[in-house]
Design a protein around this motif. Structure first.
Motif, PDB file in Angstrom:
ATOM      1  N   TRP A  47      46.927  50.994  44.184  1.00 38.22           N
ATOM      2  CA  TRP A  47      45.603  50.745  43.617  1.00 38.22           C
ATOM      3  C   TRP A  47      44.864  49.595  44.308  1.00 38.22           C
ATOM      4  N   PRO A  48      45.516  48.468  44.601  1.00 42.51           N
ATOM      5  CA  PRO A  48      44.784  47.413  45.337  1.00 42.51           C
ATOM      6  C   PRO A  48      44.254  47.892  46.686  1.00 42.51           C
ATOM      7  N   LEU A  49      44.986  48.781  47.348  1.00 48.54           N
ATOM      8  CA  LEU A  49      44.512  49.326  48.620  1.00 48.54           C
ATOM      9  C   LEU A  49      43.263  50.175  48.413  1.00 48.54           C
ATOM     10  N   LEU A  50      43.241  50.949  47.332  1.00 48.04           N
ATOM     11  CA  LEU A  50      42.050  51.747  47.021  1.00 48.04           C
ATOM     12  C   LEU A  50      40.849  50.850  46.765  1.00 48.04           C
ATOM     13  N   SER A  52      40.318  47.815  47.845  1.00 46.70           N
ATOM     14  CA  SER A  52      39.896  47.202  49.103  1.00 46.70           C
ATOM     15  C   SER A  52      39.132  48.197  49.962  1.00 46.70           C
ATOM     16  N   LEU A  53      39.619  49.423  50.022  1.00 47.61           N
ATOM     17  CA  LEU A  53      38.932  50.459  50.802  1.00 47.61           C
ATOM     18  C   LEU A  53      37.575  50.781  50.210  1.00 47.61           C
ATOM     19  N   GLN A  54      37.484  50.807  48.891  1.00 48.70           N
ATOM     20  CA  GLN A  54      36.210  51.076  48.234  1.00 48.70           C
ATOM     21  C   GLN A  54      35.193  49.985  48.539  1.00 48.70           C
ATOM     22  N   ALA A  55      35.633  48.735  48.579  1.00 47.08           N
ATOM     23  CA  ALA A  55      34.725  47.635  48.897  1.00 47.08           C
ATOM     24  C   ALA A  55      34.213  47.745  50.332  1.00 47.08           C
ATOM     25  N   ARG A  56      35.063  48.191  51.244  1.00 51.73           N
ATOM     26  CA  ARG A  56      34.648  48.337  52.644  1.00 51.73           C
ATOM     27  C   ARG A  56      33.680  49.505  52.833  1.00 51.73           C
ATOM     28  N   LEU A  57      33.705  50.470  51.918  1.00 54.03           N
ATOM     29  CA  LEU A  57      32.850  51.656  52.021  1.00 54.03           C
ATOM     30  C   LEU A  57      31.611  51.529  51.146  1.00 54.03           C
ATOM     31  N   GLY A  58      31.164  50.307  50.927  1.00 53.68           N
ATOM     32  CA  GLY A  58      29.946  50.106  50.146  1.00 53.68           C
ATOM     33  C   GLY A  58      30.123  50.363  48.672  1.00 53.68           C
ATOM     34  N   LEU A  67      39.847  59.406  51.290  1.00 52.29           N
ATOM     35  CA  LEU A  67      40.705  58.840  52.335  1.00 52.29           C
ATOM     36  C   LEU A  67      42.118  58.567  51.814  1.00 52.29           C
ATOM     37  N   MET A  68      42.238  58.051  50.601  1.00 56.33           N
ATOM     38  CA  MET A  68      43.556  57.788  50.035  1.00 56.33           C
ATOM     39  C   MET A  68      44.321  59.088  49.803  1.00 56.33           C
ATOM     40  N   THR A  69      43.618  60.107  49.337  1.00 61.71           N
ATOM     41  CA  THR A  69      44.266  61.406  49.128  1.00 61.71           C
ATOM     42  C   THR A  69      44.734  62.001  50.445  1.00 61.71           C
ATOM     43  N   LEU A  70      43.902  61.887  51.472  1.00 64.92           N
ATOM     44  CA  LEU A  70      44.294  62.381  52.793  1.00 64.92           C
ATOM     45  C   LEU A  70      45.514  61.613  53.309  1.00 64.92           C
ATOM     46  N   ARG A 212      54.539  47.835  41.329  1.00 64.41           N
ATOM     47  CA  ARG A 212      54.057  47.323  42.618  1.00 64.41           C
ATOM     48  C   ARG A 212      55.108  46.474  43.309  1.00 64.41           C
ATOM     49  N   ALA A 213      55.887  45.714  42.528  1.00 61.35           N
ATOM     50  CA  ALA A 213      56.936  44.901  43.130  1.00 61.35           C
ATOM     51  C   ALA A 213      57.969  45.780  43.826  1.00 61.35           C
TER      52      ALA A 213
END
Length: 353
Positions: A47-50, A52-58, A67-70, A212-213
């Motif tokens: 989830w943190p990766l999602l 972060s990716l969402q923030a980079r994609l506006g 992208l995460m599903t792919l 997550r740990a």
């Protein structure tokens, strides 16, 4: 007395109806439960990766989910497909090697085998005895295990297609959870709060931290060890390096470590006379095999502030009790139980001074 009896009957029937409803619901959802648990673990871990990716994609959720599903699709489907393809492409070489050994028998063990600590003498004696028996003796020794091996292979070949379907279902459910993660998390926290008020909500949050740990400690360590181990195999020129790396990844995830692949490869290098490359691979294998003792505790501590022994016991116990998914389920159960037990003790005795 009559009203009390009627209330007891009504309560009993209501509980029975609720239990029947829960059992029927679980039965209907049974084909999706395993995939749902896997999808939940994957989504919570990444989830943190999602975000972060969402923030980079506006701050657009849809492209990030796509992208995460792919990425999950490539991560789950491609390795299985590559392993099947590798086995199919090298089946001829493996068959030729087996025929050669069956026709000529095993050679005598190299001198270095006897010098291996603890087990060297036993292995060398058994090897020499089998080699002296010739091809017929080798076939006689392997015959009792051949039928079991064939039965096992035939029993698992049919499950490959089912595994692909299962992985696809995991990816689909993960995409749904990625798109509606906040709603699902809010529902889980509300359910925990309904069970045990604030402590229940904290337990739900703790479960996510434990997932997550484990994902950090087990998953990242397994990938790092596999990449380094596979690099060593490729540089040393060990045959089937790609296939052996795939096996190594499964062993690392299962907490068995890369040594079960690397050290037999070292023995192969010495056996074929490649002493220099064998020594290089031996040193490299020792470094890779001991890397998890340093990397895994650091990563687990970053994911959740829980006793390392608790997480490790949950990983091993969950793996033995529930299979691969138990790697995540075990630590979550132990973490929640540990926290609730600690809170119960503090309620009775107060905070430790």
């Amino acid at each position: 007395m009559v009203s009390v009896h009627q209330d007891l009957t009504r309560t009993t029937l209501a509980v029975m109806c609720l239990l029947l409803l829960i059992a029927t619901t679980l039965w209907v959802l049974r084909p999706f439960l395993a995939a749902g648990v896997w999808a939940t673990m994957l989504v919570v871990s990444t989830w943190p990766l999602l975000k972060s990716l969402q923030a980079r994609l506006g701050k657009r959720r849809a492209p990030a989910v796509a992208l995460m599903t792919l990425g999950l699709l490539l991560l789950l489907i491609l390795p299985l497909w590559a392993a099947i393809d590798t086995i199919a492409r090298n089946a001829g070489q493996v068959t030729a090697l087996a025929k050669s050994v069956a026709e000529s028998g095993l050679p005598q063990p190299p001198e270095w085998v006897r010098g291996v600590p603890v087990v060297g003498a036993t292995v060398a004696a058994a090897w020499a005895e089998t080699a002296q028996a010739g091809p017929h003796g080798l076939v006689a020794r392997l015959a009792p295990y051949a039928s079991d091996a064939v039965a096992w292979v035939l029993g698992h070949v049919g499950s490959v297609g089912g595994m692909l379907v299962h992985f696809l279902l995991v990816v689909i459910l993960s995409a749904i959870l990625y798109a509606n993660g906040e709603t699902a998390a809010r529902a889980a926290r509300r359910f925990g709060g309904r069970l045990a008020a604030e402590r229940g909500e904290n337990s739900v949050v703790l479960a996510g931290q434990a997932i997550r740990a484990v994902a950090l400690g087990v998953g990242v360590t397994a990938v790092v060890q596999t990449v380094l181990g596979g690099l060593g195999l490729a540089v040393a020129g060990v045959p089937f390096a790609g296939f052996l790396s795939a096996v190594m990844l499964m062993l690392c995830i299962a907490q068995l470590g890369p040594a079960l692949v690397l050290f037999p490869a070292v023995a192969w290098m010495y056996w074929t006379g490649e002493n220099a490359w064998g020594t290089f691979l031996l040193v490299w294998s020792l470094l890779v095999s001991t890397l998890d003792n340093v990397l895994r505790p650091v990563l687990i501590k970053r994911g959740a502030d829980l006793p390392l022994l608790l997480i490790f016991a949950g990983v091993i116990g969950g793996l033995l009790g529930f299979g691969l998914i138990g790697i995540f389920v075990g630590p979550v159960v132990l973490a929640v139980t540990y926290t609730l037990l600690e809170a119960w003790i503090e309620d009775g005795l107060g905070q430790a001074g």
